[in-house]
Enzyme design. Structure first.
Site, PDB file in Angstrom:
ATOM      1  N   GLU A  38       5.128  66.181  22.690  1.00  0.00           N
ATOM      2  CA  GLU A  38       4.142  67.252  22.589  1.00  0.00           C
ATOM      3  C   GLU A  38       2.687  66.779  22.581  1.00  0.00           C
ATOM      4  O   GLU A  38       2.400  65.618  22.301  1.00  0.00           O
ATOM      5  CB  GLU A  38       4.411  68.073  21.332  1.00  0.00           C
ATOM      6  CG  GLU A  38       4.264  67.263  20.087  1.00  0.00           C
ATOM      7  CD  GLU A  38       4.987  67.865  18.893  1.00  0.00           C
ATOM      8  OE1 GLU A  38       5.966  68.598  19.076  1.00  0.00           O
ATOM      9  OE2 GLU A  38       4.555  67.583  17.782  1.00  0.00           O
ATOM     10  N   CYS A  70       3.449  65.969  13.324  1.00  0.00           N
ATOM     11  CA  CYS A  70       3.903  65.590  14.653  1.00  0.00           C
ATOM     12  C   CYS A  70       5.430  65.653  14.745  1.00  0.00           C
ATOM     13  O   CYS A  70       6.138  65.358  13.812  1.00  0.00           O
ATOM     14  CB  CYS A  70       3.388  64.199  14.996  1.00  0.00           C
ATOM     15  SG  CYS A  70       3.674  62.966  13.741  1.00  0.00           S
TER      16      CYS A  70
END
Ligand code: SAH
Ligand code: SF4
Length: 356
Positions: free
Chosen positions: A87, A344
């Site tokens: 991502e 994250c």
């Protein structure tokens, strides 16, 4: 096998495509027009377009999912050609500027948070990315393409200023070759033109690689994930601290070339009852003595199965106030995008759960 066109610096393309102004034209198509079809690069000769089509790929990443936060931040889940996911986050901030009459004019400022690896082998005990272990390094082209796709998807004009932080998935210094190559490609004046001074590498503190990066003299900014002021605790949070302890990291930072107008950022993940006390703040102040530093306090974001807890905001503010009173620059990381899963790796995990 076809090669990724985003992997090349302008110099390299100039050697591959003659005469050399052709390489500049390709760069402009890729990075100013965000074109992802070679056959539409009309000012190139047909034979060159064919050569590009037969031997190179432009679109290596597919956007699988986008989550938009209330504050306008967006988290992108990308899929690679080999079906892996990672991502990037686009953070939108208001930037205040003044016109000639002193009137405030607001504009938008963008920061892109990029991934450098799929997974991570450092194994920090607080980090969600660490849980899945290490899968592979991202190529330079895959790092660069994150920027192109984010700009294109948000119709961000080529001339808009963008800051880059390598704070997504992975440890950038464990992929130093590809990351520094990507930094050079992103900074090319005929392309995206993102100065190295607006690119920040965040590292968990791999001492020899901080020195290696410093020796490259790229002009890139440095952020250190410190998170603790005593070696016992830091080794619990970042196991690698046993090999490269706090003192060795601080010494490597002192030897790092810093732009006179800039500071080294020290990231400090605040965890409830673990490192949120004023004694730690005092030690932090002592440790950073003599370094042009700024501290960024990050509120620990709990995830499923994590043993740690989010700190009380009151304590984080006390911690920050103490440092500020003593003259240290200190910010609390705004919880930008918190409603779209802030730490994250969390978005990736959610998507994997859905597809499996
Ligand atoms: N590997 C590098 C850069 C990416 S880490 C490094 O460690 O510096 C990504 C960022 O997410 C780091 O700033 C880290 O402190 C933060 N982070 C990781 N887990 C987190 C959590 N559970 N809550 C809040 N921030 C977290
Ligand atoms: Fe890797 Fe950074 Fe997560 Fe540590 S915090 S496991 S270094 S991504």
């Amino acid at each position: 096998m076809k090669k990724n066109i985003y992997d090349y610096t302008l110099n390299q393309l100039q050697i591959m495509f003659q005469p050399s102004f052709r390489a500049k034209q390709i760069y402009q198509w890729l990075y100013i027009q965000y074109e992802n079809d070679f056959s539409k690069m009309q000012n190139l000769p047909k034979s060159m377009r064919e050569n590009l089509n037969n031997n190179y790929i432009i679109k290596n990443l597919e956007i699988l999912h986008i989550e938009t936060s209330k504050d306008g931040s967006k988290k992108y889940l990308f899929k690679t050609k080999d079906n892996l996911t990672f991502e990037s986050v686009l953070i939108k901030m208001r930037d205040k500027k003044y016109d000639n009459n002193g009137k405030i004019i607001e504009s938008e400022k963008w920061t892109f948070c990029l991934s450098s690896q799929i997974g991570c082998k450092v194994g920090c005990t607080f980090c969600y990315t660490a849980k899945g272990g290490f899968v592979r390094n991202l190529s330079s082209g895959e790092i660069v393409e994150q920027v192109v796709q984010l700009k294109k998807d948000n119709a961000i004009l080529p001339e808009k200023r963008i800051n880059i932080v390598y704070m997504g998935m992975g440890e950038p210094l464990n992929n130093i070759q590809n990351v520094t190559n990507a930094i050079k490609i992103l900074s090319e004046l005929d392309g995206l033109s993102i100065s190295t001074r607006r690119q920040t590498i965040s590292t968990s503190g791999i001492t020899p690689k901080i020195r290696e990066l410093g020796n490259m003299n790229l002009g890139v900014q440095l952020a250190i994930s410190l998170h603790a002021v005593d070696n016992n605790l830091r080794s619990k949070l970042i196991p690698m601290n046993k090999a490269y302890n706090i003192e060795s990291v601080i010494n490597a930072v002192k030897a790092f070339p810093i732009d006179e107008r800039k500071r080294v950022m020290f990231e400090y993940l605040v965890i409830k009852d673990i490192n949120d006390d004023l004694t730690s703040a005092k030690k932090l102040l002592q440790l950073l003595n003599g370094i042009k530093a700024k501290v960024n306090l990050i509120l620990f974001n709990p995830h499923e199965g994590s043993e740690f807890q989010r700190p009380e905001i009151k304590k984080v503010k006390q911690f920050a106030d103490f440092l500020i009173q003593k003259g240290l620059l200190c910010t609390i990381r705004e919880s930008k995008g918190i409603d779209i899963s802030a730490a994250c790796g969390q978005l990736r995990e959610k998507e994997l759960a859905k597809t499996s």
